[in-house]
Design an enzyme around this catalytic site. Sequence first.
Site, mmCIF file in Angstrom:
data_model
loop_
_atom_site.group_PDB
_atom_site.id
_atom_site.type_symbol
_atom_site.label_atom_id
_atom_site.label_comp_id
_atom_site.label_asym_id
_atom_site.label_seq_id
_atom_site.Cartn_x
_atom_site.Cartn_y
_atom_site.Cartn_z
ATOM 1 C CB ILE A 1 -9.466 48.630 8.366
ATOM 2 C CG1 ILE A 1 -8.281 48.935 7.437
ATOM 3 C CG2 ILE A 1 -10.348 49.869 8.515
ATOM 4 C CD1 ILE A 1 -7.458 47.731 7.062
ATOM 5 C CE LYS B 1 -9.541 47.884 0.470
ATOM 6 N NZ LYS B 1 -10.506 46.791 0.269
#
Length: 308
Positions: free
Chosen positions: A14, A90
């Site tokens: 990510i 998140k």
Amino acid sequence: MMTIRLGLVGVGKIAHDQHIPTIAASPDFELVATASRHGSVEGTPSYSSIEEMLDGPETIDAITLCQPPHVRYDAARLAIASGKHVFLEKPPGMTLGEVAALAEQAETAGVSLFASWHSRYGAAIDDTRAWLAGTTIHSVKAIWKEDVRVWHPGQEWLWEAGALGVFDPGINALSVLTAILPRRFFLTDATLEFPENRAAPIAADLTYVDTAGVPVAAEFDFRQPGPHTWEVHAETAAGTMLLAKGGNELWIDGVLKTTAPEAEYRGLYDQFARLIAAGKSDADTTPLAHVTDAFLRGVRVPVEPFHY
């Protein structure tokens, strides 16, 4: 505002896919150091831990935490205690209590804490919220399905006790629903499918109702081959709504109304800069609370083992 000097912790998929290119293009941030056991960024000082990074010679104003959530609290606590603003990927933590504790620590330290929900920054989210606010909603359904082998290859931590399993992407759907719907909704029934060899679910079927009695549903599955499905459907008095591509396309009765290139992480970093400039925090845990409710109330059904 002066450039915010940023440290990045956790240089994995990510980070490479989203954070690093977004930071490089941002007018507000400069990446000055990284900390990761396995990854690095060419031309940027790298350390093996956040402790080493904080002890390094670089001046750091803020820190983005991209490592798995089960190790994030200690890193965030350390960053806050060192006077750094903190951006949490998140989900923001393993528990609601962790994030609440971090919010208190950030307030005491006078730094900004940002619990980021990237899907809320999809190109069509604002238009969808406004459109739904102007009509009567009859029903809503979120469908978030993908192939875990494609999106989370070999990530064994995702299946550990306390990890999210299919709720790792599913929480994106919940962040969208809580952003676009005009009223709160709550869980009334849930079925969670657990592979026999795993401690986290691979699929979930969730039933909700909002405070006006409107039915809301969600289906999450990690076993969908081929293209992923990240959609929210709504039947309303003004027509049928489809929010597609994770929040980046709005369709009404089959007609495309809003679309734009994906820029969710640019939106996140713009918001982080605004929070820092204003001396504020944004530590919303509503999507994580919905996940907690699902684990608390859901019926657990064993299914066939899962192997990468």
